[in-house]
Design a protein around this motif. Sequence first.
Motif, mmCIF file in Angstrom:
data_model
loop_
_atom_site.group_PDB
_atom_site.id
_atom_site.type_symbol
_atom_site.label_atom_id
_atom_site.label_comp_id
_atom_site.label_asym_id
_atom_site.label_seq_id
_atom_site.Cartn_x
_atom_site.Cartn_y
_atom_site.Cartn_z
ATOM 1 N N LEU A 143 -72.479 90.408 10.691
ATOM 2 C CA LEU A 143 -71.252 90.260 11.480
ATOM 3 C C LEU A 143 -71.570 89.776 12.896
ATOM 4 C CD1 LEU A 143 -68.897 93.247 10.573
ATOM 5 C CD2 LEU A 143 -68.716 90.864 9.904
ATOM 6 N N GLU A 144 -72.618 90.299 13.479
ATOM 7 C CA GLU A 144 -73.011 89.878 14.831
ATOM 8 C C GLU A 144 -73.319 88.380 14.854
ATOM 9 O OE1 GLU A 144 -76.973 90.646 17.369
ATOM 10 O OE2 GLU A 144 -75.891 92.480 16.816
ATOM 11 N N ASP A 145 -74.059 87.906 13.858
ATOM 12 C CA ASP A 145 -74.377 86.476 13.772
ATOM 13 C C ASP A 145 -73.104 85.640 13.590
ATOM 14 O OD1 ASP A 145 -77.051 87.102 14.018
ATOM 15 O OD2 ASP A 145 -77.485 86.890 11.869
ATOM 16 N N SER A 146 -72.206 86.132 12.743
ATOM 17 C CA SER A 146 -70.955 85.399 12.504
ATOM 18 C C SER A 146 -70.103 85.347 13.759
ATOM 19 C CB SER A 146 -70.171 86.059 11.369
ATOM 20 O OG SER A 146 -70.871 85.945 10.146
ATOM 21 N N TYR A 147 -70.007 86.467 14.471
ATOM 22 C CA TYR A 147 -69.212 86.487 15.702
ATOM 23 C C TYR A 147 -69.811 85.563 16.758
ATOM 24 C CZ TYR A 147 -66.650 90.480 13.827
ATOM 25 O OH TYR A 147 -65.873 91.300 13.054
ATOM 26 N N ARG A 148 -71.132 85.491 16.812
ATOM 27 C CA ARG A 148 -71.788 84.594 17.763
ATOM 28 C C ARG A 148 -71.449 83.141 17.422
ATOM 29 N NH1 ARG A 148 -76.914 85.795 16.888
ATOM 30 N NH2 ARG A 148 -76.696 87.788 17.947
ATOM 31 N N ARG A 149 -71.509 82.794 16.132
ATOM 32 C CA ARG A 149 -71.152 81.429 15.711
ATOM 33 C C ARG A 149 -69.693 81.128 16.014
ATOM 34 N NH1 ARG A 149 -72.295 81.588 9.755
ATOM 35 N NH2 ARG A 149 -71.009 79.730 9.763
ATOM 36 N N ARG A 150 -68.822 82.123 15.789
ATOM 37 C CA ARG A 150 -67.394 81.933 16.057
ATOM 38 C C ARG A 150 -67.164 81.699 17.550
ATOM 39 N NH1 ARG A 150 -63.140 86.499 14.479
ATOM 40 N NH2 ARG A 150 -64.251 87.563 16.128
ATOM 41 N N ASP A 151 -67.819 82.479 18.390
ATOM 42 C CA ASP A 151 -67.669 82.310 19.835
ATOM 43 C C ASP A 151 -68.157 80.936 20.291
ATOM 44 O OD1 ASP A 151 -66.600 84.829 20.026
ATOM 45 O OD2 ASP A 151 -68.467 85.777 20.723
ATOM 46 N N ARG A 152 -69.270 80.478 19.701
ATOM 47 C CA ARG A 152 -69.796 79.161 20.056
ATOM 48 C C ARG A 152 -68.804 78.059 19.674
ATOM 49 N NH1 ARG A 152 -75.472 78.554 17.651
ATOM 50 N NH2 ARG A 152 -74.553 80.463 17.070
ATOM 51 N N ALA A 153 -68.202 78.160 18.497
ATOM 52 C CA ALA A 153 -67.228 77.147 18.060
ATOM 53 C C ALA A 153 -65.994 77.166 18.960
ATOM 54 C CB ALA A 153 -66.833 77.386 16.608
ATOM 55 N N LYS A 154 -65.529 78.360 19.311
ATOM 56 C CA LYS A 154 -64.359 78.454 20.195
ATOM 57 C C LYS A 154 -64.680 77.894 21.577
ATOM 58 C CE LYS A 154 -61.870 82.242 18.020
ATOM 59 N NZ LYS A 154 -61.312 83.583 18.197
ATOM 60 N N THR A 155 -65.889 78.129 22.056
ATOM 61 C CA THR A 155 -66.297 77.593 23.350
ATOM 62 C C THR A 155 -66.329 76.070 23.318
ATOM 63 O OG1 THR A 155 -67.610 79.570 23.801
ATOM 64 C CG2 THR A 155 -68.137 77.611 25.088
ATOM 65 N N THR A 156 -66.785 75.507 22.219
ATOM 66 C CA THR A 156 -66.804 74.052 22.066
ATOM 67 C C THR A 156 -65.383 73.498 22.139
ATOM 68 O OG1 THR A 156 -68.783 74.138 20.700
ATOM 69 C CG2 THR A 156 -67.429 72.151 20.523
ATOM 70 N N ILE A 157 -64.472 74.134 21.428
ATOM 71 C CA ILE A 157 -63.076 73.677 21.431
ATOM 72 C C ILE A 157 -62.488 73.807 22.834
ATOM 73 C CG2 ILE A 157 -60.755 74.167 20.572
ATOM 74 C CD1 ILE A 157 -62.103 74.949 17.896
ATOM 75 N N ASP A 158 -62.748 74.925 23.503
ATOM 76 C CA ASP A 158 -62.249 75.116 24.870
ATOM 77 C C ASP A 158 -62.769 74.025 25.800
ATOM 78 O OD1 ASP A 158 -60.839 77.383 24.173
ATOM 79 O OD2 ASP A 158 -62.398 78.779 24.848
ATOM 80 N N GLY A 159 -64.051 73.688 25.652
ATOM 81 C CA GLY A 159 -64.637 72.655 26.493
ATOM 82 C C GLY A 159 -63.988 71.295 26.277
ATOM 83 N N VAL A 160 -63.748 70.965 25.022
ATOM 84 C CA VAL A 160 -63.107 69.679 24.717
ATOM 85 C C VAL A 160 -61.690 69.657 25.268
ATOM 86 C CG1 VAL A 160 -62.239 68.209 22.863
ATOM 87 C CG2 VAL A 160 -64.526 69.186 22.702
ATOM 88 N N LEU A 161 -60.946 70.743 25.082
ATOM 89 C CA LEU A 161 -59.578 70.791 25.608
ATOM 90 C C LEU A 161 -59.572 70.682 27.129
ATOM 91 C CD1 LEU A 161 -57.903 73.496 23.344
ATOM 92 C CD2 LEU A 161 -57.619 71.027 23.244
ATOM 93 N N LEU A 162 -60.535 71.305 27.767
ATOM 94 C CA LEU A 162 -60.639 71.221 29.228
ATOM 95 C C LEU A 162 -60.893 69.783 29.668
ATOM 96 C CD1 LEU A 162 -60.696 72.805 31.888
ATOM 97 C CD2 LEU A 162 -63.153 73.051 31.564
ATOM 98 N N ARG A 163 -61.810 69.101 28.982
ATOM 99 C CA ARG A 163 -62.081 67.700 29.318
ATOM 100 C C ARG A 163 -60.856 66.827 29.074
ATOM 101 N NH1 ARG A 163 -67.025 68.639 26.548
ATOM 102 N NH2 ARG A 163 -66.431 67.199 24.895
#
Length: 138
Positions: free
Chosen positions: A112-132
Amino acid sequence: PEELKSFVEAYEEKRRNMQELESLEAQARRGKIPRRHYKVRRRTLESRLSVLSRDLAVLREKLWRAGGAYADMVRQVEVAETELQGVEADINRTEARYRRGEISSAAYRKLLEDSYRRRDRAKTTIDGVLLRLREEIR
């Protein structure tokens, strides 16, 4: 610029609706809301998400055709969304395996910890693209 603005607004609304759906499901699991209220609200959110997904597909296609940086940003969002879907499936599988007793609690927590880390990374990527994209609008 108008399509960029529409894409960002629609995507942000989609994320808000997804968060509300997750919160609603958590409340229903804990018994905080009546089952009937949960079902009605879930159907409403799911239908709204369906409409947003359809609108986003059209806007995504327009941005894709614009080429260049926009096409790359759309590709990054698509990759991150695919990763999110995969992570959610992994979380559900891990929870089911733990309930069936196939994995230990230590392995369960680690997965679960690994999955949550991957989920956070994907959400951060999306946030970054939306910000740009928001910066491009200005």
